[in-house]
Write a protein that holds these residues in place. Sequence first.
Motif, PDB file in Angstrom:
ATOM      1  N   MET A 148     -23.516   0.877  -5.802  1.00 15.23           N
ATOM      2  CA  MET A 148     -22.417   1.437  -5.018  1.00 15.23           C
ATOM      3  C   MET A 148     -21.632   2.418  -5.890  1.00 15.23           C
ATOM      4  O   MET A 148     -21.773   2.408  -7.114  1.00 15.23           O
ATOM      5  CB  MET A 148     -21.503   0.333  -4.492  1.00 15.23           C
ATOM      6  N   TYR A 149     -20.844   3.214  -5.244  1.00 15.52           N
ATOM      7  CA  TYR A 149     -20.045   4.216  -5.959  1.00 15.52           C
ATOM      8  C   TYR A 149     -18.602   4.130  -5.458  1.00 15.52           C
ATOM      9  O   TYR A 149     -18.350   3.709  -4.340  1.00 15.52           O
ATOM     10  CB  TYR A 149     -20.585   5.624  -5.687  1.00 15.52           C
ATOM     11  N   GLY A 150     -17.691   4.578  -6.306  1.00  7.28           N
ATOM     12  CA  GLY A 150     -16.291   4.643  -5.891  1.00  7.28           C
ATOM     13  C   GLY A 150     -15.573   3.313  -6.005  1.00  7.28           C
ATOM     14  O   GLY A 150     -16.155   2.293  -6.383  1.00  7.28           O
ATOM     15  N   CYS A 151     -14.287   3.348  -5.677  1.00  9.19           N
ATOM     16  CA  CYS A 151     -13.482   2.131  -5.780  1.00  9.19           C
ATOM     17  C   CYS A 151     -12.288   2.245  -4.836  1.00  9.19           C
ATOM     18  O   CYS A 151     -11.700   3.320  -4.704  1.00  9.19           O
ATOM     19  CB  CYS A 151     -12.986   1.945  -7.215  1.00  9.19           C
ATOM     20  N   ASN A 152     -11.945   1.128  -4.191  1.00  7.46           N
ATOM     21  CA  ASN A 152     -10.812   1.119  -3.254  1.00  7.46           C
ATOM     22  C   ASN A 152      -9.573   0.454  -3.838  1.00  7.46           C
ATOM     23  O   ASN A 152      -8.611   0.236  -3.126  1.00  7.46           O
ATOM     24  CB  ASN A 152     -11.182   0.323  -1.991  1.00  7.46           C
ATOM     25  N   ASN A 153      -9.624   0.086  -5.120  1.00  5.69           N
ATOM     26  CA  ASN A 153      -8.616  -0.871  -5.582  1.00  5.69           C
ATOM     27  C   ASN A 153      -7.333  -0.286  -6.148  1.00  5.69           C
ATOM     28  O   ASN A 153      -6.313  -0.939  -6.143  1.00  5.69           O
ATOM     29  CB  ASN A 153      -9.252  -1.823  -6.589  1.00  5.69           C
ATOM     30  N   PHE A 154      -7.355   0.879  -6.678  1.00  7.25           N
ATOM     31  CA  PHE A 154      -6.138   1.515  -7.183  1.00  7.25           C
ATOM     32  C   PHE A 154      -5.332   0.624  -8.129  1.00  7.25           C
ATOM     33  O   PHE A 154      -4.128   0.439  -7.932  1.00  7.25           O
ATOM     34  CB  PHE A 154      -5.257   2.005  -6.023  1.00  7.25           C
ATOM     35  N   CYS A 155      -6.001   0.065  -9.121  1.00  2.00           N
ATOM     36  CA  CYS A 155      -5.250  -0.587 -10.192  1.00  2.00           C
ATOM     37  C   CYS A 155      -4.327   0.494 -10.763  1.00  2.00           C
ATOM     38  O   CYS A 155      -4.751   1.654 -10.901  1.00  2.00           O
ATOM     39  CB  CYS A 155      -6.193  -1.119 -11.265  1.00  2.00           C
ATOM     40  N   SER A 156      -3.089   0.114 -11.092  1.00  2.00           N
ATOM     41  CA  SER A 156      -2.086   1.171 -11.313  1.00  2.00           C
ATOM     42  C   SER A 156      -2.334   2.008 -12.564  1.00  2.00           C
ATOM     43  O   SER A 156      -1.726   3.054 -12.734  1.00  2.00           O
ATOM     44  CB  SER A 156      -0.685   0.548 -11.365  1.00  2.00           C
ATOM     45  N   TYR A 157      -3.224   1.546 -13.442  1.00  2.00           N
ATOM     46  CA  TYR A 157      -3.483   2.271 -14.689  1.00  2.00           C
ATOM     47  C   TYR A 157      -4.767   3.097 -14.627  1.00  2.00           C
ATOM     48  O   TYR A 157      -5.113   3.790 -15.586  1.00  2.00           O
ATOM     49  CB  TYR A 157      -3.624   1.261 -15.855  1.00  2.00           C
ATOM     50  N   CYS A 158      -5.491   3.038 -13.514  1.00  2.00           N
ATOM     51  CA  CYS A 158      -6.872   3.525 -13.511  1.00  2.00           C
ATOM     52  C   CYS A 158      -7.036   4.790 -12.677  1.00  2.00           C
ATOM     53  O   CYS A 158      -6.543   4.892 -11.558  1.00  2.00           O
ATOM     54  CB  CYS A 158      -7.778   2.415 -12.976  1.00  2.00           C
ATOM     55  N   ILE A 159      -7.778   5.729 -13.202  1.00  2.00           N
ATOM     56  CA  ILE A 159      -7.970   7.021 -12.544  1.00  2.00           C
ATOM     57  C   ILE A 159      -9.204   7.021 -11.635  1.00  2.00           C
ATOM     58  O   ILE A 159      -9.385   7.922 -10.807  1.00  2.00           O
ATOM     59  CB  ILE A 159      -8.069   8.135 -13.636  1.00  2.00           C
ATOM     60  N   VAL A 160     -10.057   5.996 -11.786  1.00  2.00           N
ATOM     61  CA  VAL A 160     -11.362   6.015 -11.105  1.00  2.00           C
ATOM     62  C   VAL A 160     -11.273   6.276  -9.596  1.00  2.00           C
ATOM     63  O   VAL A 160     -11.989   7.133  -9.070  1.00  2.00           O
ATOM     64  CB  VAL A 160     -12.153   4.728 -11.414  1.00  2.00           C
ATOM     65  N   PRO A 161     -10.410   5.573  -8.843  1.00  2.00           N
ATOM     66  CA  PRO A 161     -10.410   5.817  -7.389  1.00  2.00           C
ATOM     67  C   PRO A 161     -10.066   7.254  -7.019  1.00  2.00           C
ATOM     68  O   PRO A 161     -10.507   7.754  -5.991  1.00  2.00           O
ATOM     69  CB  PRO A 161      -9.332   4.852  -6.868  1.00  2.00           C
ATOM     70  N   TYR A 162      -9.281   7.913  -7.882  1.00  2.00           N
ATOM     71  CA  TYR A 162      -8.886   9.294  -7.581  1.00  2.00           C
ATOM     72  C   TYR A 162     -10.047  10.260  -7.812  1.00  2.00           C
ATOM     73  O   TYR A 162     -10.141  11.288  -7.159  1.00  2.00           O
ATOM     74  CB  TYR A 162      -7.691   9.722  -8.457  1.00  2.00           C
ATOM     75  N   VAL A 163     -10.899   9.931  -8.785  1.00  2.00           N
ATOM     76  CA  VAL A 163     -11.972  10.878  -9.118  1.00  2.00           C
ATOM     77  C   VAL A 163     -13.316  10.504  -8.504  1.00  2.00           C
ATOM     78  O   VAL A 163     -14.173  11.348  -8.321  1.00  2.00           O
ATOM     79  CB  VAL A 163     -12.127  11.057 -10.646  1.00  2.00           C
ATOM     80  N   ARG A 164     -13.492   9.227  -8.207  1.00  2.00           N
ATOM     81  CA  ARG A 164     -14.781   8.788  -7.656  1.00  2.00           C
ATOM     82  C   ARG A 164     -14.727   8.532  -6.161  1.00  2.00           C
ATOM     83  O   ARG A 164     -15.747   8.216  -5.552  1.00  2.00           O
ATOM     84  CB  ARG A 164     -15.247   7.511  -8.360  1.00  2.00           C
ATOM     85  N   GLY A 165     -13.548   8.579  -5.592  1.00  2.00           N
ATOM     86  CA  GLY A 165     -13.428   8.396  -4.147  1.00  2.00           C
ATOM     87  C   GLY A 165     -13.569   6.938  -3.728  1.00  2.00           C
ATOM     88  O   GLY A 165     -13.581   6.030  -4.556  1.00  2.00           O
ATOM     89  N   ARG A 166     -13.680   6.749  -2.389  1.00  2.00           N
ATOM     90  CA  ARG A 166     -13.721   5.383  -1.844  1.00  2.00           C
ATOM     91  C   ARG A 166     -15.108   4.771  -2.018  1.00  2.00           C
ATOM     92  O   ARG A 166     -16.099   5.453  -2.251  1.00  2.00           O
ATOM     93  CB  ARG A 166     -13.366   5.397  -0.356  1.00  2.00           C
TER      94      ARG A 166
END
Length: 355
Positions: free
Chosen positions: A73-91
Motif C-alpha cells: 500500500m502507499y500513503g498514510c491517513n494518520n497525520f501524526c503531528s511530527y510527520c510529513i509523510v501524509p502531505y507528500v505521499r497522499g492518502r
Amino acid sequence: MMGQPEVAARIKKSYRHVDGVFNPHHLWRFPELLYTVLTTGKRVFATEDSAGAIAEGLPVVRSNNLKAWVSIMYGCNNFCSYCIVPYVRGRERSRRPEEIVAEVKELIAAGYKDITLLGQNVNSYGKDLGLGVDFADLLGELAELPGEFWLRFMTSHPKDATKKLFDTIASHEKIAKQFHLPFQSGNDRVLKVMNRHYDSAQYLALVDYGRSLMPGLVLTSDVIVGFPGETEEEFEDTIRLIERVRYDALFTFIFSPRPGTPAAKMDDPTPKEEKNRRFDRLCEVQNRISQEIHQAYVGRTMRVLVDGKDGELLTARTEGGRLVRMTGPDCLLGQFAEAKITGCTTWSLTGESVL
Ligand code: SF4
C-alpha cells in the motif's frame, strides 16, 4: 520532499535549471514526462495526488536475490503531528490482494527466502478496497503459499494493530515472530499531542497479548526523544515503558521539526543539550537491555538465513531479524541453516553452523 506542493513551487520559482518535478505517485509516468521535456523543452511539474490510482506491472530492480520488499500500500491517513509523510505521499491506497499474491509467488519461485511487506501503516491495508480483506487476511493467505520462506512486514501503527493480526502471526510458521511496533513515547500527554490515537496502556495491552501467544516474539520499535514540550517526567515514562517491554532493539530519534507539520510550530523550550542528554540515557538503557536479551540467546541453536560474508565469517539473520556472524561452509550461503549461538555483543550474535 518533491510531492509537497510548496516545495515543488519553490523549486519551480527559484531553480530555473530544474526541468521537472514529479510526485512519487507519478513514477510510472517518468518516460512520458521525460519525453515531454526533451521534445518540447518545457518544464513539467506533476505533483498532484493521483487520487487512488496505483500503477501495476512496473519493472522492479532488486538489489538482492534472497531478500525482497513488496509494497502492499502507499500513503498514510494518520497525520501524526511530527510527520510529513501524509502531505507528500497522499492518502492510503492499497494494492489489490491478487496483485500482491502474484508478486510474492513470483519471488518465491525465483528463490527469495525473506520477504517483507511494506506500507506506512500495513494495519490499515484493504480499508480503501471494500473487499472485506484486511491485513491479517492478506498475511495469512501469503503464509499459506508453498515454498520455504519467511514473511515479515512493516510498519504497524499500534492504533490499528488487532488481536486477529497477532493470532495470524502465531498460527503460521512462515510468518516471522518479529513485530516492529512503534510507540514513539511512553507518556500519554505526549502521545496525544503527537496525534497517535492510543495511550500507553493500550500499547502495553497489545504487547502483552502478542507475548501471551508467542513468548519468544522479538519486538522492536521507534521512539522520539525531545518532542516539543516533553518534560523530564514525561521522558521518564518513555524509559519506564522501555524497561517494561524490553525491546530487542530500538530505532531512536531526537525530535527534528519537519516544516509544514503541526509539531514544527509547537513551542519547544527544551535546550538541545538536554535533549541530547535524554537521548544518551535512553540509548544506555536500551543497549543494556539489548545486551541482556542477546546474552540469553547464547547456547541456543536457532534457525537462521545465511545472507552473506564478513571476512571469513558467514553473516545470517535469525527469524527475529538479529544479525549473526558465524563460522560455517560457504555452501550455506543463501540457505536456511541451524546456528549455535556462542557469543554476543549489544548489536549482534556470534555462532557456528550446526550441520
Ligand atoms: S508516523 Fe507513520 S503513521 Fe504517522 S503520519 Fe507518519 S507515516 Fe503515517
